[in-house]
Design a protein around this motif. Structure first.
Motif, PDB file in Angstrom:
ATOM      1  N   LEU A  94     -25.843  60.418  51.244  1.00 32.17           N
ATOM      2  CA  LEU A  94     -25.602  59.500  50.136  1.00 32.17           C
ATOM      3  C   LEU A  94     -26.955  59.112  49.556  1.00 32.17           C
ATOM      4  O   LEU A  94     -27.814  58.572  50.267  1.00 32.17           O
ATOM      5  CB  LEU A  94     -24.850  58.253  50.608  1.00 32.17           C
ATOM      6  N   PHE A  95     -27.152  59.417  48.270  1.00 29.36           N
ATOM      7  CA  PHE A  95     -28.368  59.065  47.553  1.00 29.36           C
ATOM      8  C   PHE A  95     -28.122  57.783  46.751  1.00 29.36           C
ATOM      9  O   PHE A  95     -27.106  57.676  46.061  1.00 29.36           O
ATOM     10  CB  PHE A  95     -28.755  60.167  46.556  1.00 29.36           C
ATOM     11  N   TRP A  96     -29.059  56.852  46.819  1.00 31.80           N
ATOM     12  CA  TRP A  96     -29.016  55.663  45.973  1.00 31.80           C
ATOM     13  C   TRP A  96     -29.876  55.985  44.757  1.00 31.80           C
ATOM     14  O   TRP A  96     -31.106  55.922  44.802  1.00 31.80           O
ATOM     15  CB  TRP A  96     -29.565  54.465  46.742  1.00 31.80           C
ATOM     16  N   ALA A 103     -25.788  53.275  40.749  1.00 32.91           N
ATOM     17  CA  ALA A 103     -25.369  54.683  40.770  1.00 32.91           C
ATOM     18  C   ALA A 103     -25.812  55.374  42.049  1.00 32.91           C
ATOM     19  O   ALA A 103     -26.899  55.119  42.576  1.00 32.91           O
ATOM     20  CB  ALA A 103     -25.949  55.411  39.562  1.00 32.91           C
ATOM     21  N   GLY A 104     -24.959  56.252  42.533  1.00 34.36           N
ATOM     22  CA  GLY A 104     -25.270  57.050  43.707  1.00 34.36           C
ATOM     23  C   GLY A 104     -24.785  58.470  43.540  1.00 34.36           C
ATOM     24  O   GLY A 104     -24.146  58.822  42.542  1.00 34.36           O
ATOM     25  N   GLU A 105     -25.092  59.281  44.528  1.00 35.69           N
ATOM     26  CA  GLU A 105     -24.673  60.687  44.523  1.00 35.69           C
ATOM     27  C   GLU A 105     -24.407  61.113  45.956  1.00 35.69           C
ATOM     28  O   GLU A 105     -25.102  60.664  46.883  1.00 35.69           O
ATOM     29  CB  GLU A 105     -25.762  61.561  43.903  1.00 35.69           C
ATOM     30  N   VAL A 106     -23.411  61.960  46.144  1.00 33.64           N
ATOM     31  CA  VAL A 106     -23.100  62.475  47.470  1.00 33.64           C
ATOM     32  C   VAL A 106     -23.409  63.964  47.555  1.00 33.64           C
ATOM     33  O   VAL A 106     -23.381  64.681  46.549  1.00 33.64           O
ATOM     34  CB  VAL A 106     -21.614  62.245  47.857  1.00 33.64           C
ATOM     35  N   GLY A 107     -23.694  64.397  48.768  1.00 31.72           N
ATOM     36  CA  GLY A 107     -23.872  65.812  49.064  1.00 31.72           C
ATOM     37  C   GLY A 107     -23.303  66.084  50.439  1.00 31.72           C
ATOM     38  O   GLY A 107     -23.200  65.166  51.267  1.00 31.72           O
TER      39      GLY A 107
END
Length: 198
Positions: A94-96, A103-107
């Motif tokens: 999980l990127f902040w 906003a965040g992003e998952v991988g």
């Protein structure tokens, strides 16, 4: 994050789902992680080449062992293991991305030997709960290579909507890659029946 959010988010680990445990990555995970992170097919769509054991160990010792969020730009990587067997089946991140935009992003990457069991969907669902409930995010995205059909299906099962198709937008591992951008809002997440904090 909201104004009332703590300056540091240190989640209570491990996170539990029906079949999985998500926890910080440990040095003794290196050999199990190396099995799939050295597989060219498994890492085809992730931003690093097949890794040696020494490279996996080095990344665990530096970036992959972070377990809390202090400031935007931080990323927390978690090992995913089967609750019943304790076998490591993959890892998620999980990127902040932005504090002001929340906003965040998952991988996510799973050992191919564990594919087809719904583990990626289950693990990312727990990661979404961490992002929305823990970090107070408003929007979480997933950026995928268009050829990565199985990862796109995971995003769709979790309620992400496809927002963009960026044609040949990145020179990736020696060729042009078309990127799909998926996104999910907090309100959409809370409206889904499966959105329960692990």
């Amino acid at each position: 994050m909201t104004a009332a959010s703590p300056a540091v988010l240190a989640p209570a680990y491990p996170l539990h789902t029906d079949r999985l445990i998500l926890r910080p990555i440990r040095p003794d995970d290196a050999e199990a992680m190396h099995v799939y992170k050295s597989d060219p097919d498994a890492v085809r769509y992730v931003p690093y080449p097949p890794l040696t054991l020494a490279e996996v160990e080095q990344r665990i010792a530096t970036t992959w062992s972070r377990s809390s969020f202090v400031e935007e730009g931080d990323a927390v990587c978690l090992a995913v293991e089967e609750r019943e067997t304790g076998v490591l089946v993959g890892d998620v991140v999980l990127f902040w991305r932005s504090e002001s935009d929340r906003a965040g992003e998952v991988g996510y990457i799973l050992d191919p030997r564990s594919a087809g069991r719904g583990y990626a969907t289950e693990a990312v669902r727990a990661l979404l709960a961490l992002g929305f409930d823990g970090l107070g995010l408003h929007r979480i995205t997933a950026r995928l290579d268009e050829r990565n059909v199985s990862s796109a299906r995971v995003a769709e099962r979790l309620g992400f909507r496809r927002e963009a198709r960026l044609v040949e937008s990145e020179w990736f591992k020696g060729e042009w890659s078309t990127t799909l951008v998926f996104a999910l809002l907090e309100d959409e997440w809370r409206g889904r029946s499966g959105a329960v904090t692990p």
